[in-house]
Motif scaffolding. Sequence first.
Motif, PDB file in Angstrom:
ATOM      1  N   VAL A 114       0.822  -1.215   0.000  1.00 49.72           N
ATOM      2  CA  VAL A 114       0.000   0.000   0.000  1.00 49.72           C
ATOM      3  C   VAL A 114       0.860   1.271   0.000  1.00 49.72           C
ATOM      4  CG1 VAL A 114      -1.978  -1.152   1.050  1.00 49.72           C
ATOM      5  CG2 VAL A 114      -0.317  -0.007   2.526  1.00 49.72           C
ATOM      6  N   ARG A 115       2.124   1.117  -0.395  1.00 47.57           N
ATOM      7  CA  ARG A 115       3.079   2.225  -0.554  1.00 47.57           C
ATOM      8  C   ARG A 115       3.373   2.967   0.744  1.00 47.57           C
ATOM      9  NH1 ARG A 115       2.194   5.063  -6.435  1.00 47.57           N
ATOM     10  NH2 ARG A 115       2.862   3.259  -7.612  1.00 47.57           N
ATOM     11  N   LEU A 116       3.583   2.193   1.797  1.00 54.36           N
ATOM     12  CA  LEU A 116       3.979   2.789   3.072  1.00 54.36           C
ATOM     13  C   LEU A 116       5.297   2.198   3.565  1.00 54.36           C
ATOM     14  CD1 LEU A 116       0.565   3.116   4.940  1.00 54.36           C
ATOM     15  CD2 LEU A 116       2.001   4.955   4.062  1.00 54.36           C
ATOM     16  N   ASP A 117       6.202   1.926   2.635  1.00 57.31           N
ATOM     17  CA  ASP A 117       7.531   1.440   3.003  1.00 57.31           C
ATOM     18  C   ASP A 117       8.166   2.415   3.986  1.00 57.31           C
ATOM     19  OD1 ASP A 117       7.081   0.945  -0.106  1.00 57.31           O
ATOM     20  OD2 ASP A 117       8.218  -0.732   0.707  1.00 57.31           O
ATOM     21  N   ARG A 123       2.977   6.082  14.359  1.00 58.34           N
ATOM     22  CA  ARG A 123       1.672   5.929  15.004  1.00 58.34           C
ATOM     23  C   ARG A 123       0.630   6.653  14.140  1.00 58.34           C
ATOM     24  NH1 ARG A 123       2.420   3.058  19.466  1.00 58.34           N
ATOM     25  NH2 ARG A 123       4.343   3.382  20.616  1.00 58.34           N
ATOM     26  N   PRO A 124      -0.640   6.255  14.253  1.00 60.10           N
ATOM     27  CA  PRO A 124      -1.667   6.854  13.395  1.00 60.10           C
ATOM     28  C   PRO A 124      -1.686   8.384  13.381  1.00 60.10           C
ATOM     29  CG  PRO A 124      -2.556   4.926  14.473  1.00 60.10           C
ATOM     30  CD  PRO A 124      -1.180   5.154  15.058  1.00 60.10           C
ATOM     31  N   HIS A 125      -1.471   9.023  14.523  1.00 60.38           N
ATOM     32  CA  HIS A 125      -1.515  10.488  14.556  1.00 60.38           C
ATOM     33  C   HIS A 125      -0.362  11.131  13.782  1.00 60.38           C
ATOM     34  CE1 HIS A 125       1.315   9.938  17.921  1.00 60.38           C
ATOM     35  NE2 HIS A 125       1.729  11.162  17.636  1.00 60.38           N
ATOM     36  N   GLU A 126       0.657  10.351  13.458  1.00 53.91           N
ATOM     37  CA  GLU A 126       1.794  10.853  12.687  1.00 53.91           C
ATOM     38  C   GLU A 126       1.596  10.681  11.178  1.00 53.91           C
ATOM     39  OE1 GLU A 126       5.374   9.947  15.841  1.00 53.91           O
ATOM     40  OE2 GLU A 126       4.621   8.245  14.654  1.00 53.91           O
ATOM     41  N   LEU A 127       0.482  10.096  10.789  1.00 54.00           N
ATOM     42  CA  LEU A 127       0.208   9.809   9.384  1.00 54.00           C
ATOM     43  C   LEU A 127      -0.914  10.703   8.862  1.00 54.00           C
ATOM     44  CD1 LEU A 127       0.172   5.904   9.668  1.00 54.00           C
ATOM     45  CD2 LEU A 127       2.046   7.315   8.783  1.00 54.00           C
ATOM     46  N   SER A 128      -0.870  10.992   7.590  1.00 52.82           N
ATOM     47  CA  SER A 128      -1.959  11.747   6.971  1.00 52.82           C
ATOM     48  C   SER A 128      -3.209  10.858   6.915  1.00 52.82           C
ATOM     49  CB  SER A 128      -1.567  12.167   5.555  1.00 52.82           C
ATOM     50  OG  SER A 128      -1.524  11.031   4.705  1.00 52.82           O
ATOM     51  N   GLY A 129      -4.343  11.461   6.608  1.00 57.54           N
ATOM     52  CA  GLY A 129      -5.582  10.690   6.498  1.00 57.54           C
ATOM     53  C   GLY A 129      -5.486   9.594   5.457  1.00 57.54           C
ATOM     54  N   GLY A 130      -4.880   9.915   4.317  1.00 56.40           N
ATOM     55  CA  GLY A 130      -4.706   8.916   3.271  1.00 56.40           C
ATOM     56  C   GLY A 130      -3.790   7.783   3.686  1.00 56.40           C
ATOM     57  N   MET A 131      -2.734   8.116   4.431  1.00 57.50           N
ATOM     58  CA  MET A 131      -1.815   7.081   4.929  1.00 57.50           C
ATOM     59  C   MET A 131      -2.521   6.176   5.931  1.00 57.50           C
ATOM     60  SD  MET A 131       1.687   9.180   5.539  1.00 57.50           S
ATOM     61  CE  MET A 131       2.863   9.454   4.240  1.00 57.50           C
ATOM     62  N   ARG A 132      -3.321   6.761   6.802  1.00 53.11           N
ATOM     63  CA  ARG A 132      -4.077   5.942   7.769  1.00 53.11           C
ATOM     64  C   ARG A 132      -5.015   4.990   7.036  1.00 53.11           C
ATOM     65  NH1 ARG A 132      -4.035  10.909  10.640  1.00 53.11           N
ATOM     66  NH2 ARG A 132      -6.110  11.447   9.868  1.00 53.11           N
ATOM     67  N   GLN A 133      -5.635   5.470   5.978  1.00 51.39           N
ATOM     68  CA  GLN A 133      -6.542   4.627   5.207  1.00 51.39           C
ATOM     69  C   GLN A 133      -5.778   3.478   4.543  1.00 51.39           C
ATOM     70  OE1 GLN A 133      -9.526   4.869   5.745  1.00 51.39           O
ATOM     71  NE2 GLN A 133     -10.754   4.196   4.035  1.00 51.39           N
ATOM     72  N   ARG A 134      -4.554   3.754   4.115  1.00 53.11           N
ATOM     73  CA  ARG A 134      -3.737   2.691   3.508  1.00 53.11           C
ATOM     74  C   ARG A 134      -3.300   1.658   4.543  1.00 53.11           C
ATOM     75  NH1 ARG A 134       0.772   5.662   0.413  1.00 53.11           N
ATOM     76  NH2 ARG A 134       0.095   7.515   1.489  1.00 53.11           N
ATOM     77  N   VAL A 135      -3.026   2.096   5.782  1.00 50.97           N
ATOM     78  CA  VAL A 135      -2.731   1.129   6.849  1.00 50.97           C
ATOM     79  C   VAL A 135      -3.954   0.252   7.093  1.00 50.97           C
ATOM     80  CG1 VAL A 135      -2.144   0.816   9.290  1.00 50.97           C
ATOM     81  CG2 VAL A 135      -0.996   2.596   7.951  1.00 50.97           C
ATOM     82  N   ALA A 136      -5.124   0.874   7.094  1.00 52.15           N
ATOM     83  CA  ALA A 136      -6.360   0.117   7.292  1.00 52.15           C
ATOM     84  C   ALA A 136      -6.548  -0.909   6.169  1.00 52.15           C
ATOM     85  CB  ALA A 136      -7.552   1.054   7.373  1.00 52.15           C
ATOM     86  N   LEU A 137      -6.187  -0.541   4.949  1.00 51.00           N
ATOM     87  CA  LEU A 137      -6.278  -1.483   3.839  1.00 51.00           C
ATOM     88  C   LEU A 137      -5.298  -2.641   4.047  1.00 51.00           C
ATOM     89  CD1 LEU A 137      -7.280  -2.441   1.101  1.00 51.00           C
ATOM     90  CD2 LEU A 137      -5.688  -0.830   0.020  1.00 51.00           C
ATOM     91  N   ALA A 138      -4.074  -2.335   4.456  1.00 50.27           N
ATOM     92  CA  ALA A 138      -3.091  -3.394   4.723  1.00 50.27           C
ATOM     93  C   ALA A 138      -3.603  -4.330   5.817  1.00 50.27           C
ATOM     94  CB  ALA A 138      -1.745  -2.779   5.126  1.00 50.27           C
ATOM     95  N   HIS A 164      -3.098   3.775  -7.858  1.00 53.90           N
ATOM     96  CA  HIS A 164      -2.213   2.663  -7.506  1.00 53.90           C
ATOM     97  C   HIS A 164      -2.953   1.618  -6.681  1.00 53.90           C
ATOM     98  CE1 HIS A 164       1.079   0.261  -5.997  1.00 53.90           C
ATOM     99  NE2 HIS A 164       0.652   0.515  -4.781  1.00 53.90           N
ATOM    100  N   LEU A 165      -3.681   2.072  -5.659  1.00 54.68           N
ATOM    101  CA  LEU A 165      -4.369   1.111  -4.793  1.00 54.68           C
ATOM    102  C   LEU A 165      -5.542   0.448  -5.495  1.00 54.68           C
ATOM    103  CD1 LEU A 165      -4.216   2.719  -1.263  1.00 54.68           C
ATOM    104  CD2 LEU A 165      -2.858   0.868  -2.213  1.00 54.68           C
ATOM    105  N   HIS A 166      -6.182   1.168  -6.399  1.00 56.13           N
ATOM    106  CA  HIS A 166      -7.228   0.543  -7.205  1.00 56.13           C
ATOM    107  C   HIS A 166      -6.629  -0.617  -7.992  1.00 56.13           C
ATOM    108  CE1 HIS A 166      -9.521   0.003 -10.949  1.00 56.13           C
ATOM    109  NE2 HIS A 166     -10.575   0.159 -10.159  1.00 56.13           N
ATOM    110  N   ASP A 167      -5.479  -0.369  -8.632  1.00 56.81           N
ATOM    111  CA  ASP A 167      -4.799  -1.424  -9.386  1.00 56.81           C
ATOM    112  C   ASP A 167      -4.373  -2.568  -8.469  1.00 56.81           C
ATOM    113  OD1 ASP A 167      -5.140   0.129 -11.649  1.00 56.81           O
ATOM    114  OD2 ASP A 167      -3.063   0.858 -11.683  1.00 56.81           O
ATOM    115  N   GLU A 168      -3.886  -2.226  -7.266  1.00 65.02           N
ATOM    116  CA  GLU A 168      -3.436  -3.257  -6.325  1.00 65.02           C
ATOM    117  C   GLU A 168      -4.609  -4.118  -5.843  1.00 65.02           C
ATOM    118  OE1 GLU A 168      -0.739  -5.592  -4.687  1.00 65.02           O
ATOM    119  OE2 GLU A 168      -0.290  -3.898  -5.983  1.00 65.02           O
ATOM    120  N   ILE A 169      -5.728  -3.481  -5.546  1.00 65.44           N
ATOM    121  CA  ILE A 169      -6.918  -4.238  -5.131  1.00 65.44           C
ATOM    122  C   ILE A 169      -7.366  -5.162  -6.254  1.00 65.44           C
ATOM    123  CG2 ILE A 169      -9.381  -4.010  -4.584  1.00 65.44           C
ATOM    124  CD1 ILE A 169      -8.592  -1.399  -3.055  1.00 65.44           C
ATOM    125  N   GLU A 170      -7.353  -4.649  -7.459  1.00 61.40           N
ATOM    126  CA  GLU A 170      -7.752  -5.470  -8.617  1.00 61.40           C
ATOM    127  C   GLU A 170      -6.771  -6.637  -8.796  1.00 61.40           C
ATOM    128  OE1 GLU A 170      -9.485  -4.738 -13.080  1.00 61.40           O
ATOM    129  OE2 GLU A 170      -8.051  -3.297 -12.293  1.00 61.40           O
TER     130      GLU A 170
END
Length: 173
Positions: A114-117, A123-138, A164-170
């Motif tokens: 999910v591109r969070l290398d 911690r979640p508060h250190e991540l943007s909203g989009g990054m938090r959503q990508r952690v949730a996807l992982a 990117h994540l649309h392609d990854e989910i697919e």
Amino acid sequence: MSLVEIEAVTKSFAKGDQTITPLKEASLSIERGDFVSLMGASGSGKSTLLNLIAGLDKPSSGSVDVTGNVAFMFQDATLLPWLTARQNVELALKLRGVARRDRRARAEELLSTVRLDGRGDSRPHELSGGMRQRVALARCLAQDAGIVLMDEPLGALDAMTRDHLHDEIERLW
């Protein structure tokens, strides 16, 4: 055999002295390998239907039969704030029974997907909203469930990450 069988489902909620019915006589059959997208206006019952399939709520009438394990990615990231991004993903692996020695590497692999290398120690508060959503996807993917429900999984992401994540989910489907 269907993985999800929904027959004549109605769901109503009391809101003050009114009754709201976001789903009325809905029927749907989902087979193994199907990729289904629910589309509709806000308040049309999409999230309600996902909650029923996930077993988080019961229909007012009709039946919902689900065969197999269900993973649910909520509209909000719902990460545990006292855990790092990696630990949030590892928790799903632990609950799935993955051996402790294998969890860290698998969590890092999923975060990379999910591109969070390199963000595993954040911690979640250190991540943007989009990054938090990508952690949730992982974390959702870590459950390795036969049925994956996602409630607006790409809504909080920028256009490039969404593509990117649309392609990854697919690809994972």
